[in-house]
Design an enzyme around this catalytic site. Sequence first.
Site, PDB file in Angstrom:
ATOM      1  CG  LEU A  83       7.808   7.268  -8.831  1.00 20.80           C
ATOM      2  CD1 LEU A  83       7.018   8.010  -7.754  1.00 20.80           C
ATOM      3  CD2 LEU A  83       9.010   8.102  -9.224  1.00 20.80           C
ATOM      4  CG  HIS A  84       2.754   2.266  -7.726  1.00 20.21           C
ATOM      5  ND1 HIS A  84       1.419   2.506  -7.937  1.00 20.21           N
ATOM      6  CD2 HIS A  84       2.980   2.522  -6.418  1.00 20.21           C
ATOM      7  CE1 HIS A  84       0.854   2.880  -6.798  1.00 20.21           C
ATOM      8  NE2 HIS A  84       1.794   2.902  -5.858  1.00 20.21           N
ATOM      9  CB  ALA A  85       0.699   3.391 -12.623  1.00 20.38           C
TER      10      ALA A  85
END
Length: 88
Positions: free
Chosen positions: A15-17
């Site tokens: 769940l990156h940027a």
Amino acid sequence: MSIEQQFVITNEFGLHARPATQIVNLVNQYKSDILLTFRGISVDMKSIMGVLSLGIAKGSTIVVSIEGFDEKEAMSAISKKIIDLNIK
């Protein structure tokens, strides 16, 4: 009343940027209180900094808890978004 659901993040980047921003933007459309819990730490899912601070990687299990009058609609939308992000 409140509802809660577990999800496993299977996106290879976690769940990156970019996906976190998409989820936070979606969650902010609802009036309910929405919490994201990972490894015993809960954050306001309407806060991009809170979500990113958890460092959710591929294979992580998260819990989304929602309380409010539009909780069912919010959970449905969040479920669809997480499934969509996991496929990409």
